[in-house]
Design a protein around this motif. Structure first.
Motif, PDB file in Angstrom:
ATOM      1  N   LYS A 181       0.830  -1.200   0.000  1.00  0.00           N
ATOM      2  CA  LYS A 181       0.000   0.000   0.000  1.00  0.00           C
ATOM      3  C   LYS A 181       0.867   1.254   0.000  1.00  0.00           C
ATOM      4  O   LYS A 181       0.572   2.227  -0.694  1.00  0.00           O
ATOM      5  CB  LYS A 181      -0.925   0.001   1.218  1.00  0.00           C
ATOM      6  N   GLN A 182       1.929   1.221   0.791  1.00  0.00           N
ATOM      7  CA  GLN A 182       2.839   2.361   0.851  1.00  0.00           C
ATOM      8  C   GLN A 182       3.447   2.635  -0.524  1.00  0.00           C
ATOM      9  O   GLN A 182       3.482   3.779  -1.000  1.00  0.00           O
ATOM     10  CB  GLN A 182       3.956   2.079   1.865  1.00  0.00           C
ATOM     11  N   THR A 183       3.908   1.595  -1.183  1.00  0.00           N
ATOM     12  CA  THR A 183       4.494   1.728  -2.519  1.00  0.00           C
ATOM     13  C   THR A 183       3.462   2.250  -3.510  1.00  0.00           C
ATOM     14  O   THR A 183       3.761   3.107  -4.352  1.00  0.00           O
ATOM     15  CB  THR A 183       5.038   0.377  -3.005  1.00  0.00           C
ATOM     16  N   PHE A 184       2.240   1.734  -3.406  1.00  0.00           N
ATOM     17  CA  PHE A 184       1.169   2.154  -4.307  1.00  0.00           C
ATOM     18  C   PHE A 184       0.887   3.641  -4.182  1.00  0.00           C
ATOM     19  O   PHE A 184       0.879   4.375  -5.177  1.00  0.00           O
ATOM     20  CB  PHE A 184      -0.098   1.354  -4.008  1.00  0.00           C
ATOM     21  N   TRP A 185       0.657   4.107  -2.945  1.00  0.00           N
ATOM     22  CA  TRP A 185       0.304   5.510  -2.754  1.00  0.00           C
ATOM     23  C   TRP A 185       1.446   6.448  -3.126  1.00  0.00           C
ATOM     24  O   TRP A 185       1.209   7.533  -3.661  1.00  0.00           O
ATOM     25  CB  TRP A 185      -0.139   5.751  -1.312  1.00  0.00           C
ATOM     26  N   ARG A 186       2.661   6.032  -2.875  1.00  0.00           N
ATOM     27  CA  ARG A 186       3.794   6.886  -3.246  1.00  0.00           C
ATOM     28  C   ARG A 186       3.953   6.991  -4.758  1.00  0.00           C
ATOM     29  O   ARG A 186       4.505   7.966  -5.257  1.00  0.00           O
ATOM     30  CB  ARG A 186       5.085   6.345  -2.625  1.00  0.00           C
ATOM     31  N   GLY A 187       3.459   5.993  -5.454  1.00  0.00           N
ATOM     32  CA  GLY A 187       3.527   6.038  -6.907  1.00  0.00           C
ATOM     33  C   GLY A 187       2.400   6.861  -7.518  1.00  0.00           C
ATOM     34  O   GLY A 187       2.509   7.321  -8.661  1.00  0.00           O
ATOM     35  N   ILE A 188       1.325   7.070  -6.754  1.00  0.00           N
ATOM     36  CA  ILE A 188       0.143   7.777  -7.252  1.00  0.00           C
ATOM     37  C   ILE A 188       0.111   9.235  -6.792  1.00  0.00           C
ATOM     38  O   ILE A 188      -0.192  10.142  -7.571  1.00  0.00           O
ATOM     39  CB  ILE A 188      -1.147   7.081  -6.781  1.00  0.00           C
ATOM     40  N   LEU A 189       0.422   9.460  -5.511  1.00  0.00           N
ATOM     41  CA  LEU A 189       0.247  10.783  -4.922  1.00  0.00           C
ATOM     42  C   LEU A 189       1.565  11.451  -4.562  1.00  0.00           C
ATOM     43  O   LEU A 189       2.532  10.794  -4.177  1.00  0.00           O
ATOM     44  CB  LEU A 189      -0.605  10.689  -3.654  1.00  0.00           C
ATOM     45  N   GLU A 190       1.558  12.768  -4.678  1.00  0.00           N
ATOM     46  CA  GLU A 190       2.692  13.565  -4.222  1.00  0.00           C
ATOM     47  C   GLU A 190       2.485  13.987  -2.771  1.00  0.00           C
ATOM     48  O   GLU A 190       3.419  14.050  -1.988  1.00  0.00           O
ATOM     49  CB  GLU A 190       2.845  14.802  -5.107  1.00  0.00           C
ATOM     50  N   SER A 191       1.216  14.286  -2.414  1.00  0.00           N
ATOM     51  CA  SER A 191       0.932  14.700  -1.041  1.00  0.00           C
ATOM     52  C   SER A 191      -0.555  14.589  -0.730  1.00  0.00           C
ATOM     53  O   SER A 191      -1.404  14.577  -1.628  1.00  0.00           O
ATOM     54  CB  SER A 191       1.384  16.148  -0.796  1.00  0.00           C
ATOM     55  N   VAL A 192      -0.832  14.494   0.578  1.00  0.00           N
ATOM     56  CA  VAL A 192      -2.203  14.524   1.101  1.00  0.00           C
ATOM     57  C   VAL A 192      -2.217  15.566   2.209  1.00  0.00           C
ATOM     58  O   VAL A 192      -1.435  15.473   3.153  1.00  0.00           O
ATOM     59  CB  VAL A 192      -2.629  13.161   1.687  1.00  0.00           C
ATOM     60  N   THR A 193      -3.081  16.564   2.103  1.00  0.00           N
ATOM     61  CA  THR A 193      -3.131  17.630   3.103  1.00  0.00           C
ATOM     62  C   THR A 193      -4.276  17.394   4.082  1.00  0.00           C
ATOM     63  O   THR A 193      -5.395  17.085   3.684  1.00  0.00           O
ATOM     64  CB  THR A 193      -3.312  19.005   2.428  1.00  0.00           C
ATOM     65  N   ILE A 194      -3.943  17.542   5.383  1.00  0.00           N
ATOM     66  CA  ILE A 194      -4.903  17.313   6.455  1.00  0.00           C
ATOM     67  C   ILE A 194      -5.069  18.590   7.259  1.00  0.00           C
ATOM     68  O   ILE A 194      -4.085  19.257   7.598  1.00  0.00           O
ATOM     69  CB  ILE A 194      -4.423  16.188   7.403  1.00  0.00           C
ATOM     70  N   ARG A 195      -6.309  18.934   7.548  1.00  0.00           N
ATOM     71  CA  ARG A 195      -6.577  20.063   8.442  1.00  0.00           C
ATOM     72  C   ARG A 195      -7.701  19.665   9.395  1.00  0.00           C
ATOM     73  O   ARG A 195      -8.756  19.232   8.967  1.00  0.00           O
ATOM     74  CB  ARG A 195      -6.973  21.316   7.652  1.00  0.00           C
ATOM     75  N   ALA A 196      -7.415  19.811  10.691  1.00  0.00           N
ATOM     76  CA  ALA A 196      -8.402  19.471  11.735  1.00  0.00           C
ATOM     77  C   ALA A 196      -8.944  18.054  11.561  1.00  0.00           C
ATOM     78  O   ALA A 196     -10.136  17.807  11.720  1.00  0.00           O
ATOM     79  CB  ALA A 196      -9.538  20.491  11.741  1.00  0.00           C
ATOM     80  N   GLY A 197      -8.060  17.126  11.234  1.00  0.00           N
ATOM     81  CA  GLY A 197      -8.463  15.724  11.134  1.00  0.00           C
ATOM     82  C   GLY A 197      -9.204  15.350   9.888  1.00  0.00           C
ATOM     83  O   GLY A 197      -9.749  14.243   9.804  1.00  0.00           O
ATOM     84  N   GLU A 198      -9.232  16.235   8.889  1.00  0.00           N
ATOM     85  CA  GLU A 198      -9.958  15.959   7.643  1.00  0.00           C
ATOM     86  C   GLU A 198      -9.029  16.128   6.436  1.00  0.00           C
ATOM     87  O   GLU A 198      -8.152  16.982   6.439  1.00  0.00           O
ATOM     88  CB  GLU A 198     -11.151  16.923   7.480  1.00  0.00           C
ATOM     89  N   ILE A 199      -9.241  15.299   5.411  1.00  0.00           N
ATOM     90  CA  ILE A 199      -8.512  15.474   4.164  1.00  0.00           C
ATOM     91  C   ILE A 199      -9.066  16.709   3.455  1.00  0.00           C
ATOM     92  O   ILE A 199     -10.271  16.810   3.232  1.00  0.00           O
ATOM     93  CB  ILE A 199      -8.663  14.237   3.244  1.00  0.00           C
ATOM     94  N   THR A 200      -8.195  17.648   3.130  1.00  0.00           N
ATOM     95  CA  THR A 200      -8.655  18.859   2.445  1.00  0.00           C
ATOM     96  C   THR A 200      -8.121  18.965   1.015  1.00  0.00           C
ATOM     97  O   THR A 200      -8.688  19.681   0.200  1.00  0.00           O
ATOM     98  CB  THR A 200      -8.204  20.121   3.221  1.00  0.00           C
ATOM     99  N   ASP A 201      -7.045  18.241   0.719  1.00  0.00           N
ATOM    100  CA  ASP A 201      -6.486  18.361  -0.631  1.00  0.00           C
ATOM    101  C   ASP A 201      -5.528  17.203  -0.886  1.00  0.00           C
ATOM    102  O   ASP A 201      -4.947  16.645   0.049  1.00  0.00           O
ATOM    103  CB  ASP A 201      -5.732  19.690  -0.783  1.00  0.00           C
ATOM    104  N   ILE A 202      -5.392  16.854  -2.147  1.00  0.00           N
ATOM    105  CA  ILE A 202      -4.382  15.882  -2.555  1.00  0.00           C
ATOM    106  C   ILE A 202      -3.731  16.393  -3.830  1.00  0.00           C
ATOM    107  O   ILE A 202      -4.295  17.200  -4.564  1.00  0.00           O
ATOM    108  CB  ILE A 202      -4.982  14.477  -2.825  1.00  0.00           C
ATOM    109  N   LYS A 203      -2.509  15.962  -4.060  1.00  0.00           N
ATOM    110  CA  LYS A 203      -1.811  16.284  -5.308  1.00  0.00           C
ATOM    111  C   LYS A 203      -1.349  14.983  -5.945  1.00  0.00           C
ATOM    112  O   LYS A 203      -0.660  14.185  -5.307  1.00  0.00           O
ATOM    113  CB  LYS A 203      -0.599  17.192  -5.041  1.00  0.00           C
ATOM    114  N   PHE A 204      -1.752  14.790  -7.190  1.00  0.00           N
ATOM    115  CA  PHE A 204      -1.325  13.600  -7.910  1.00  0.00           C
ATOM    116  C   PHE A 204       0.114  13.767  -8.366  1.00  0.00           C
ATOM    117  O   PHE A 204       0.553  14.869  -8.707  1.00  0.00           O
ATOM    118  CB  PHE A 204      -2.216  13.353  -9.140  1.00  0.00           C
ATOM    119  N   ARG A 205       0.838  12.676  -8.364  1.00  0.00           N
ATOM    120  CA  ARG A 205       2.216  12.716  -8.839  1.00  0.00           C
ATOM    121  C   ARG A 205       2.220  12.920 -10.355  1.00  0.00           C
ATOM    122  O   ARG A 205       1.446  12.302 -11.067  1.00  0.00           O
ATOM    123  CB  ARG A 205       2.937  11.421  -8.477  1.00  0.00           C
ATOM    124  N   ALA A 206       3.094  13.808 -10.808  1.00  0.00           N
ATOM    125  CA  ALA A 206       3.169  14.109 -12.245  1.00  0.00           C
ATOM    126  C   ALA A 206       3.721  12.922 -13.008  1.00  0.00           C
ATOM    127  O   ALA A 206       4.508  12.159 -12.488  1.00  0.00           O
ATOM    128  CB  ALA A 206       4.050  15.342 -12.462  1.00  0.00           C
TER     129      ALA A 206
END
Length: 206
Positions: A181-206
């Motif tokens: 799972k770790q390898t999978f997400w690192r291959g798909i996403l650049e970052s996941v932003t959290i604010r107050a315990g909630e996902i607010t944004d994600i950036k896909f890896r180019a």
């Protein structure tokens, strides 16, 4: 309710470091308050894996940036799917606008003008080299070349991700190890932003 109980348990127990467990989202989770990466830790009576901003200051009344790995994992798949559809729609609209506005190349016309200028320079003894270079530069400023449209490549990549995140993927994902799972997400996403315990944004890896 369960999430709140887990987080409260983590806050009341010391952090256990040097764990050999693979944190699925280690290095990917960002704090929506300060922009720094959240630290991956384990805590609570049941040794919950969680992510927490090391710059969180409760005394200042700031909302804590913290989320358990189980909740992040549960909410990320639907969030990614929604974000993916939104990005596909956005890039598709950009592509269509680019197609309507895309200027046609006038290279053939410019090359003909340059040829005529060169003939004039060769046959007209009154035209100096300096004048020739000046006229040539003026003609080249009129050259129009369409800029490459990268939306097609991005759309192909996004469509490939859409295929990966089909509904049948959920069952495949559940069968993965934490390391997979770790390898999978690192291959798909650049970052996941959290604010107050909630996902607010994600950036896909180019």
């Amino acid at each position: 309710e369960e999430e709140h109980s887990q987080l409260q348990a983590i806050l009341k127990h010391p952090v256990k470091k040097n764990s050999t467990r693979d944190f699925i989202f280690s290095g990917l989770v960002l704090c929506g308050e300060c922009g720094r990466k959240l630290a991956a830790n384990r805590g609570g009576r049941r040794d919950y894996p969680y992510y927490r901003c090391g710059h969180w200051v409760e005394a200042r009344g700031l909302p804590y940036t913290m989320i358990s790995e189980s909740r992040l994992e549960k909410e990320l798949l639907p969030f990614v799917r929604e974000a993916l559809e939104g990005r596909i729609a956005e890039v598709t609209e950009i592509r269509e606008k680019n197609r309507r506005r895309k200027p046609k190349s006038n290279r053939a016309q410019i090359e003909k003008r340059l040829e005529r200028l060169e003939d004039l320079y060769i046959n007209d003894e009154t035209m100096t080299r300096e004048r020739y270079e000046q006229k040539r530069a003026e003609i080249l400023t009129k050259l129009v070349e369409p800029q490459p449209d990268n939306t097609e490549n991005e759309l192909r990549g996004l469509e490939a991700l859409r295929q990966i995140f089909s509904q049948s993927f959920d069952e495949i994902y559940q069968g993965m190890t934490d390391k997979e799972k770790q390898t999978f997400w690192r291959g798909i996403l650049e970052s996941v932003t959290i604010r107050a315990g909630e996902i607010t944004d994600i950036k896909f890896r180019a």
